[in-house]
Design a protein around this motif. Structure first.
Motif, PDB file in Angstrom:
ATOM      1  N   SER A  51       0.639  -1.194   0.231  1.00  0.00           N
ATOM      2  CA  SER A  51      -0.033   0.640   0.078  1.00  0.00           C
ATOM      3  C   SER A  51       0.800   1.571   0.104  1.00  0.00           C
ATOM      4  O   SER A  51       2.222   1.458   0.776  1.00  0.00           O
ATOM      5  CB  SER A  51      -1.301  -0.234   1.078  1.00  0.00           C
ATOM      6  OG  SER A  51      -1.989  -1.439   0.905  1.00  0.00           O
ATOM      7  N   GLY A  52       0.122   2.460  -1.007  1.00  0.00           N
ATOM      8  CA  GLY A  52       1.104   3.382  -0.813  1.00  0.00           C
ATOM      9  C   GLY A  52       0.469   4.705  -0.887  1.00  0.00           C
ATOM     10  O   GLY A  52      -0.594   4.376  -0.386  1.00  0.00           O
ATOM     11  N   ILE A  53       0.878   5.736  -1.012  1.00  0.00           N
ATOM     12  CA  ILE A  53       0.116   6.747  -0.589  1.00  0.00           C
ATOM     13  C   ILE A  53      -1.588   6.775  -2.205  1.00  0.00           C
ATOM     14  O   ILE A  53      -2.665   7.686  -1.405  1.00  0.00           O
ATOM     15  CB  ILE A  53       0.998   8.443  -1.618  1.00  0.00           C
ATOM     16  CG1 ILE A  53       1.636   8.272  -0.751  1.00  0.00           C
ATOM     17  CG2 ILE A  53       0.140   9.795  -1.422  1.00  0.00           C
ATOM     18  CD1 ILE A  53       2.856   9.721  -0.836  1.00  0.00           C
ATOM     19  N   LEU A  54      -1.356   6.434  -2.946  1.00  0.00           N
ATOM     20  CA  LEU A  54      -2.429   5.808  -4.059  1.00  0.00           C
ATOM     21  C   LEU A  54      -3.856   4.859  -3.255  1.00  0.00           C
ATOM     22  O   LEU A  54      -4.466   5.836  -2.914  1.00  0.00           O
ATOM     23  CB  LEU A  54      -2.351   5.959  -5.053  1.00  0.00           C
ATOM     24  CG  LEU A  54      -1.614   7.058  -5.806  1.00  0.00           C
ATOM     25  CD1 LEU A  54      -1.482   5.799  -7.641  1.00  0.00           C
ATOM     26  CD2 LEU A  54      -2.261   8.172  -6.303  1.00  0.00           C
ATOM     27  N   GLN A  55      -3.176   4.370  -2.482  1.00  0.00           N
ATOM     28  CA  GLN A  55      -3.640   3.597  -1.583  1.00  0.00           C
ATOM     29  C   GLN A  55      -4.490   3.797  -0.262  1.00  0.00           C
ATOM     30  O   GLN A  55      -5.638   3.951  -0.059  1.00  0.00           O
ATOM     31  CB  GLN A  55      -3.405   1.915  -1.441  1.00  0.00           C
ATOM     32  CG  GLN A  55      -3.214   0.852  -2.676  1.00  0.00           C
ATOM     33  CD  GLN A  55      -1.934   1.830  -3.405  1.00  0.00           C
ATOM     34  OE1 GLN A  55      -1.481   1.827  -2.825  1.00  0.00           O
ATOM     35  NE2 GLN A  55      -1.730   1.093  -4.586  1.00  0.00           N
ATOM     36  N   ILE A  56      -3.918   4.817  -0.088  1.00  0.00           N
ATOM     37  CA  ILE A  56      -4.432   5.292   1.555  1.00  0.00           C
ATOM     38  C   ILE A  56      -5.214   6.539   0.769  1.00  0.00           C
ATOM     39  O   ILE A  56      -6.354   6.107   1.684  1.00  0.00           O
ATOM     40  CB  ILE A  56      -3.022   6.142   2.398  1.00  0.00           C
ATOM     41  CG1 ILE A  56      -1.336   5.219   2.670  1.00  0.00           C
ATOM     42  CG2 ILE A  56      -3.587   6.745   3.496  1.00  0.00           C
ATOM     43  CD1 ILE A  56      -0.829   5.076   3.521  1.00  0.00           C
ATOM     44  N   GLY A  57      -4.806   6.729  -0.360  1.00  0.00           N
ATOM     45  CA  GLY A  57      -5.549   8.150  -0.322  1.00  0.00           C
ATOM     46  C   GLY A  57      -7.213   7.732  -0.784  1.00  0.00           C
ATOM     47  O   GLY A  57      -8.853   7.915  -0.541  1.00  0.00           O
ATOM     48  N   TYR A  58      -7.475   6.896  -1.206  1.00  0.00           N
ATOM     49  CA  TYR A  58      -8.524   5.536  -2.023  1.00  0.00           C
ATOM     50  C   TYR A  58      -9.531   5.353  -0.959  1.00  0.00           C
ATOM     51  O   TYR A  58     -10.535   5.438  -1.183  1.00  0.00           O
ATOM     52  CB  TYR A  58      -8.618   4.793  -2.820  1.00  0.00           C
ATOM     53  CG  TYR A  58      -9.273   4.165  -3.610  1.00  0.00           C
ATOM     54  CD1 TYR A  58     -10.091   4.114  -4.193  1.00  0.00           C
ATOM     55  CD2 TYR A  58      -9.581   3.202  -2.685  1.00  0.00           C
ATOM     56  CE1 TYR A  58     -11.119   3.667  -4.670  1.00  0.00           C
ATOM     57  CE2 TYR A  58     -10.639   1.590  -3.120  1.00  0.00           C
ATOM     58  CZ  TYR A  58     -11.495   2.776  -3.999  1.00  0.00           C
ATOM     59  OH  TYR A  58     -12.642   1.498  -4.727  1.00  0.00           O
ATOM     60  N   VAL A  59      -8.830   5.211   0.593  1.00  0.00           N
ATOM     61  CA  VAL A  59      -9.104   4.106   1.169  1.00  0.00           C
ATOM     62  C   VAL A  59      -9.887   5.169   2.001  1.00  0.00           C
ATOM     63  O   VAL A  59     -11.138   5.533   2.284  1.00  0.00           O
ATOM     64  CB  VAL A  59      -8.580   3.595   2.340  1.00  0.00           C
ATOM     65  CG1 VAL A  59      -9.296   2.787   3.704  1.00  0.00           C
ATOM     66  CG2 VAL A  59      -7.890   2.206   1.815  1.00  0.00           C
ATOM     67  N   LEU A  60      -9.118   6.321   2.547  1.00  0.00           N
ATOM     68  CA  LEU A  60      -9.742   7.712   2.746  1.00  0.00           C
ATOM     69  C   LEU A  60     -11.057   8.083   2.668  1.00  0.00           C
ATOM     70  O   LEU A  60     -11.979   8.730   2.354  1.00  0.00           O
ATOM     71  CB  LEU A  60      -8.504   8.472   3.377  1.00  0.00           C
ATOM     72  CG  LEU A  60      -7.717   7.836   3.956  1.00  0.00           C
ATOM     73  CD1 LEU A  60      -6.953   9.425   4.364  1.00  0.00           C
ATOM     74  CD2 LEU A  60      -8.435   8.376   5.788  1.00  0.00           C
ATOM     75  N   LEU A  61     -10.946   8.460   0.190  1.00  0.00           N
ATOM     76  CA  LEU A  61     -11.422   8.695  -0.056  1.00  0.00           C
ATOM     77  C   LEU A  61     -12.728   8.128  -0.166  1.00  0.00           C
ATOM     78  O   LEU A  61     -13.819   9.109  -0.092  1.00  0.00           O
ATOM     79  CB  LEU A  61     -11.019   9.283  -1.674  1.00  0.00           C
ATOM     80  CG  LEU A  61     -12.441   9.693  -2.700  1.00  0.00           C
ATOM     81  CD1 LEU A  61     -12.644  11.539  -2.343  1.00  0.00           C
ATOM     82  CD2 LEU A  61     -11.917  10.146  -3.804  1.00  0.00           C
ATOM     83  N   LEU A  62     -12.766   6.118   0.026  1.00  0.00           N
ATOM     84  CA  LEU A  62     -14.261   6.166  -0.119  1.00  0.00           C
ATOM     85  C   LEU A  62     -14.826   6.043   0.738  1.00  0.00           C
ATOM     86  O   LEU A  62     -16.066   6.600   1.150  1.00  0.00           O
ATOM     87  CB  LEU A  62     -13.515   4.188  -0.469  1.00  0.00           C
ATOM     88  CG  LEU A  62     -14.906   3.132  -0.410  1.00  0.00           C
ATOM     89  CD1 LEU A  62     -16.217   4.076  -1.479  1.00  0.00           C
ATOM     90  CD2 LEU A  62     -13.929   2.787  -0.351  1.00  0.00           C
ATOM     91  N   TRP A  63     -14.329   6.127   2.386  1.00  0.00           N
ATOM     92  CA  TRP A  63     -15.215   6.024   3.858  1.00  0.00           C
ATOM     93  C   TRP A  63     -15.175   7.177   3.364  1.00  0.00           C
ATOM     94  O   TRP A  63     -16.313   7.456   4.613  1.00  0.00           O
ATOM     95  CB  TRP A  63     -13.447   5.621   3.942  1.00  0.00           C
ATOM     96  CG  TRP A  63     -14.633   5.228   5.914  1.00  0.00           C
ATOM     97  CD1 TRP A  63     -14.159   6.180   6.909  1.00  0.00           C
ATOM     98  CD2 TRP A  63     -15.487   4.057   6.798  1.00  0.00           C
ATOM     99  NE1 TRP A  63     -15.003   5.388   8.514  1.00  0.00           N
ATOM    100  CE2 TRP A  63     -16.236   4.301   7.632  1.00  0.00           C
ATOM    101  CE3 TRP A  63     -15.816   2.907   5.462  1.00  0.00           C
ATOM    102  CZ2 TRP A  63     -16.681   3.642   8.145  1.00  0.00           C
ATOM    103  CZ3 TRP A  63     -16.365   2.085   6.564  1.00  0.00           C
ATOM    104  CH2 TRP A  63     -17.270   2.302   7.318  1.00  0.00           C
ATOM    105  N   GLY A  64     -14.298   8.837   3.797  1.00  0.00           N
ATOM    106  CA  GLY A  64     -15.306   9.634   3.755  1.00  0.00           C
ATOM    107  C   GLY A  64     -15.909   9.681   2.856  1.00  0.00           C
ATOM    108  O   GLY A  64     -17.460  10.610   3.637  1.00  0.00           O
ATOM    109  N   SER A  65     -16.538   9.422   1.724  1.00  0.00           N
ATOM    110  CA  SER A  65     -17.609   9.890   1.087  1.00  0.00           C
ATOM    111  C   SER A  65     -19.048   9.246   1.415  1.00  0.00           C
ATOM    112  O   SER A  65     -19.748   9.595   1.725  1.00  0.00           O
ATOM    113  CB  SER A  65     -17.640   9.669  -0.372  1.00  0.00           C
ATOM    114  OG  SER A  65     -16.278   9.678  -1.211  1.00  0.00           O
ATOM    115  N   LEU A  66     -18.362   7.618   1.904  1.00  0.00           N
ATOM    116  CA  LEU A  66     -19.954   7.149   2.539  1.00  0.00           C
ATOM    117  C   LEU A  66     -19.856   7.947   4.240  1.00  0.00           C
ATOM    118  O   LEU A  66     -21.166   8.191   3.734  1.00  0.00           O
ATOM    119  CB  LEU A  66     -19.314   5.916   2.663  1.00  0.00           C
ATOM    120  CG  LEU A  66     -18.562   4.427   2.122  1.00  0.00           C
ATOM    121  CD1 LEU A  66     -18.292   3.363   2.613  1.00  0.00           C
ATOM    122  CD2 LEU A  66     -21.061   4.234   1.532  1.00  0.00           C
ATOM    123  N   LEU A  67     -19.350   8.098   4.700  1.00  0.00           N
ATOM    124  CA  LEU A  67     -19.875   9.430   5.842  1.00  0.00           C
ATOM    125  C   LEU A  67     -20.740  10.698   5.635  1.00  0.00           C
ATOM    126  O   LEU A  67     -21.657  10.708   6.434  1.00  0.00           O
ATOM    127  CB  LEU A  67     -18.491   9.353   7.048  1.00  0.00           C
ATOM    128  CG  LEU A  67     -17.776   8.492   7.154  1.00  0.00           C
ATOM    129  CD1 LEU A  67     -16.578   8.510   8.126  1.00  0.00           C
ATOM    130  CD2 LEU A  67     -18.394   7.464   8.339  1.00  0.00           C
TER     131      LEU A  67
END
Length: 227
Positions: A51-67
């Motif tokens: 996992s790198g910056i892209l993966q971390i950013g994707y996870v945060l974007l996805l979970w943040g969007s759901l919230l």
């Protein structure tokens, strides 16, 4: 890992700003679980070699969007709030315990008494209503005989409410607060001298409120104490 950690830190900071402010004491069960999962997602991504910056950013974007979508839904559609945020429930009604509500919320009498003591209530006789809020806190309405009388109850003229302001903190003058209240350093020093303090360094805390004497608290171990 250094770069990923720094990115995760700022990404989480940005996400909390976007989602809005919620005090810890106001967190619902859903908010609490969401915060834990969000931290776990970032933490696991940091220690995953793949996992790198892209993966971390994707996870945060996805979970943040759901919230964020969940917040929008609860604001637009009121009927979803009880499901997503929960709803307050009355555990004491007109001085009587509602056992079914207590059982539903896994609340026993010892826990209820503990929560009541946190509201300065030491006997159930004083309680007219008690409401279990969505964040797990208890709101209490005392019976009229045990309520503190207000100025209105005592037929007294209303008084203006004044906000206090800190003028000295840890031996240092807060000049912005002085300026805000149209006060001068000379006035402050005169007020301190009236209470026996010649040096600002001797004062740990000083608080100003209109039409009241300046509240001065010294350093216990080095300042002069007012007699």
């Amino acid at each position: 890992m250094l770069v990923d950690t720094i990115f995760g830190f700022f990404a989480l900071f940005l996400l909390t700003k976007i989602l809005g402010k919620t005090q810890i004491s106001q967190l619902t069960a859903f908010d609490f679980i969401s915060a834990i999962i969000l931290g776990e997602l970032v933490g696991n991504a940091l220690f995953d070699d793949n996992s790198g910056i892209l993966q971390i950013g994707y996870v945060l974007l996805l979970w943040g969007s759901l919230l964020y979508i969940t917040e929008i839904i609860t604001q637009k559609f009121k009927s979803t709030r009880p499901l997503l945020e929960g709803s307050p429930e009355i555990v004491i009604r007109k001085g009587k315990l509602i056992r079914d509500v207590m059982k539903k919320n896994k609340l026993d009498i010892n826990q209820l008494q503990h929560m009541l003591r946190g509201k300065d209530v030491f006997t159930l006789r004083e309680v007219e209503y008690a409401i279990l809020e969505t964040n797990g806190t208890l709101s209490v309405l005392k019976k009229s005989d045990f309520q503190t009388p207000t100025r209105k109850d005592m037929k007294l003229a209303p008084q203006p409410a004044n906000l206090s302001v800190t003028l000295i903190n840890d031996g240092e003058i807060i000049y912005d607060n002085l300026k805000e209240r149209n006060l001068t350093e000379e006035w402050l020093m005169d007020a301190l001298k009236e209470q026996g303090y010649d040096n600002v360094k001797d004062v740990f805390y000083a608080e100003y409120m209109k039409d009241e004497e300046l509240l001065v608290l010294p350093f216990i171990n080095r300042g002069k104490q007012k007699k």
